[in-house]
Structures are given as structure tokens and as C-alpha cells.
Scaffold this active site. Sequence first.
Site, PDB file in Angstrom:
ATOM      1  CG  ASP A 115      36.117  44.967  36.199  1.00  0.00           C
ATOM      2  OD1 ASP A 115      37.535  45.001  35.938  1.00  0.00           O
ATOM      3  OD2 ASP A 115      35.277  44.922  34.916  1.00  0.00           O
ATOM      4  CG  ASP A 268      25.597  34.416  32.389  1.00  0.00           C
ATOM      5  OD1 ASP A 268      24.955  35.017  31.453  1.00  0.00           O
ATOM      6  OD2 ASP A 268      24.813  34.012  32.681  1.00  0.00           O
TER       7      ASP A 268
END
Length: 512
Positions: A115, A268
Site C-alpha cells: 500500500d 486483528d
Amino acid sequence: MDQTGIMLVELRATTVAPMLRLAVSLCLILSVMLMIEKVMMGAVSLFAKIFRRRPEKIYKCAPIRDDEEIGTSAYPMVLVQVPMYNEKQVYKLSIGAACRILWPSDRIIIQVLDDSTDPEVKELVRNECEKWLKKGKNIKYETRNNRNGYKAGALKVGMTYDYVQPCEYVAMFDADFQPSPDFLMRTIPFLVHNPDIALVQARWKFVNANECLMTRMQEMSMDYHFKVEQESGSSTVAFFGFNGTAGVWRIQAINDAGGWQDRTTVEDMDLAVRAGLKAWKFVYVGNVQVKSELPSTFKAYRYQQHRWSCGPANLFRKMLWDVIYAKKVSLWKKFYVIYSFFIARRIVSHTVTFFFYCVVIPFSVFFPEVEIPKWGMVYLPTTITLLNCVGTPRSIHLVIFWVLFENVMALHRCKAVFIGLLEAGRANEWVVTEKLGDLLKSNSAASIAKRFQSKFWERINLPELGFAFFLFFCACYDVTFGRDYYHIYIFFQSFAFFVVGLGYVGTFISSS
């Protein structure tokens, strides 16, 4: 005494002092809650060590062997994801480590999710991937035209490619993580032989723990997290928070839990809680260690801790009722997730650390009628501190520095918790932690210091300086008018706030 003085005395006696007594009582209750939680986790971890209740003893994990008839098909297809964002210092280390993992070449896919917004870095990462591709590695270089969802968005998009569909498991490594070649050989068998296991989490090992005092203290906190918190969760309810890296997921479990979501900065933990509520089991394997890097500057560490404190509080706000109404998990597991996992560890611990030790105790020196019992002032914090140090016995001599530094960090963590609970301001702020990578290998303190060299006023941290002056004033007042010895602790804590407030922590120690 004039009328104003009488009013102030009445206000002190009828309002301020009672409120301070209430604050002391509340902080003592929260401290007891925190101590009980840490004693319980420590007892579970100790039990597991004494009676060798290791994952290898509890779950089937026979090594995967070559089969003469089906060949490498005996090995499941594995996707290895390496998300990146302008990781100029570490991209070679992480990509190289991922490509050196021992697994049949036709049964593994290395996926680099870049990214990066820096064209130079993107070109470097692309060239590195092409280099390994020419060496015969099945590596894919993927980019996006936006950063929607940050890391969660990248991982989610990464799972949509056609070549991923045959994969049964996905291993994830952040850009500064370097798995050993046998990582999959030691983790995948747990998933292959136990269909109810969704996640196998490995332990982090820090390559720069000895770089400076700040990294040594970080190591103490992180070792406790892995050796006690993660191990106790794995041993009791087969649930803990995924650390976002150095773990292997069953792709079926990710899909069953609803996939990656970017509603908080702890994607997460979000996935882990949702998978846990679907009755999937997690396993922590502490003997599998993955090299990683600790933040080397206070600025980077502060941003990281804001995200790690704000995100869980925000997730708790969003998922409380989901946990309560979950149908596939026991009442005991719901209680564990709500009270132990969220409230005690991620809300109470930060809140009581800041308010009790940095506000209530110093402020109490102005009110001799408000007493703090010795057990709450000495025995409780001593017990909690010693329990926190068991993870890193080599650093036990640094415990005083660790306590003072943790109290300073509690200022930021507590603020982040309230931002997350109220979903205000910087609740969804994501700042990637800067890594040093190859700079660490040079062992050149001068080169590291030069990279982070800044002007003195740019290193000033006003919140810490404000509390430093407040604590110094409280300590001086206690020396002059007090009846106790609180000023000994308060002076030291004030000094710690001054040091951090002036920016003399982390790599700045080398540049000063």
C-alpha cells in the site's frame, strides 16, 4: 477568617475531601480487580509450565510427511501475506524471510500487499519480488489505488484473488517480522490435525530489545503479554487476541467469522473475537518465535500504544451485545471475554494506573484527612509489578524504571481508552509504526540518531511536562506540610514525566 475563607473550608470538608475519598476507594477496588486478574493468569501460566501443559501435549500435531503416492499434495496449500506501507528499511528482510520458509514450492504462495504511497519504495518492493520470482518462488506483488481500511482493507482485498481460492490456510507477517524457515512446519500441523482450531499464534522475539532503555522496558511488557496473557487464554478457554502477525489462520474460520473488517484500528482483535464467538479454538505456541522490531522512538511508541489502547476500547463498545447474545459459546467464555479480556486488561489496567498513581495519590497530599491504606499504597502495586516482571527475569533490575515509564505511558493509554469508548476524535487514527530494519544491522548508534535527529522544541511533549510540574509541586508540598513519605515516589515520578516531556527517551538517548 473572612467569608470567602469560610466557604472554601466548607467546600473542602463537604465536597472535595469526600470526592477524593470516593476516588481512593474506587481506585483500590479497581486495583484489587487487577491484582486478582494477574494472579489468576499467573497461576494458569505457572500450572501449564509445571505440568507441561504445552499445546503439543494437548493437541495432535504430528509433522506432515511426504507421501510417495500423492507427492507434495500431502501438504495443504498455504498463502503467506506480507502487508506493507512505505517500508523502505525492512522490505528486504520480510520478503526474504517469507521466501525462505520451508514448504513445497507448489503448495505455497507468497503475497506481498504493498500500500506504499512513495513511488521509490513501491519500485524497490516490486524489484525485490521480481528477484525472488526469478529464483523460482511463487510470489505475487499486489497493490491498490487507495488505502481504504488500511491493513484490514489490504488483507481483505488480498483474499479475493483467484489464485488464493485453493489455499486452506493463511500465514500473516507484518513488514518487520522475519519467520524462521521451519515456521509453517511447526504451526500448520495443529490446524491440519484439529479441525476446530482456527488460529495458531507464535511468540514475538525482539531483535532490538537491547538498543536502549525504552526498548528494554517495552520488552518487559511484551514478554508478559505473550508468556502470561496469551498462554493463560490459550490454556483456559482456547481464546486470546490475535496479534495481527506471526500467526496462521484457517481461511474457513476467517470466512465463517465474516472476514476482515475495518471498523476499528484493531482489525486483528476484531476478527479474533468474532471467530471466538463462533466457537473456534485458538492455540498459542510459545516455543515458536518470530523475529520482530520494537519502536525505537517515543513518538512511534506513543502512536502504537494509542492504537493498541483505543482500538480494543472501541471494539468493546461495538461488540458488547454481540458477546452477550452469542449462542455458540458458554457463559464462562462470555464472562472471560467481557470481564477478563476487555474490562480488566484493556480498560481497568490503564485507567487505574493513571488515575491512582498519577492523580489521586499526588493530589491526596493536600488533604491530610484522606488516608490511603498501606496495603493499597505499597502491597498491591508491589504484587502487580512483580507479577508483570516474571516474563523477563533478565530485566528485573530495571523494574523501578519500568514502573515509572509505564505510569507515564498510562497518560496516553487512558486518554486513548476514553477516546475509544466514546468513539471520538482520533478513535480511527492509524499511524504506521516506523521501523529501523537494516539500520539496526549496522550497529551504528550514530546513524540511527542522525535519522531521528530533530530540534529540541520538536521533541517537547506538553502533556508530560504539565504533569511533571503538577507532580513536582505535589512533592514539594508534601515535603513541607505532609505527614507521610509520598514525596519520595512523587519526586521520582515527576522526574520520569520531565524526561519524557523533554524527549530524552528512545533513540534520543544516543543523540543527546
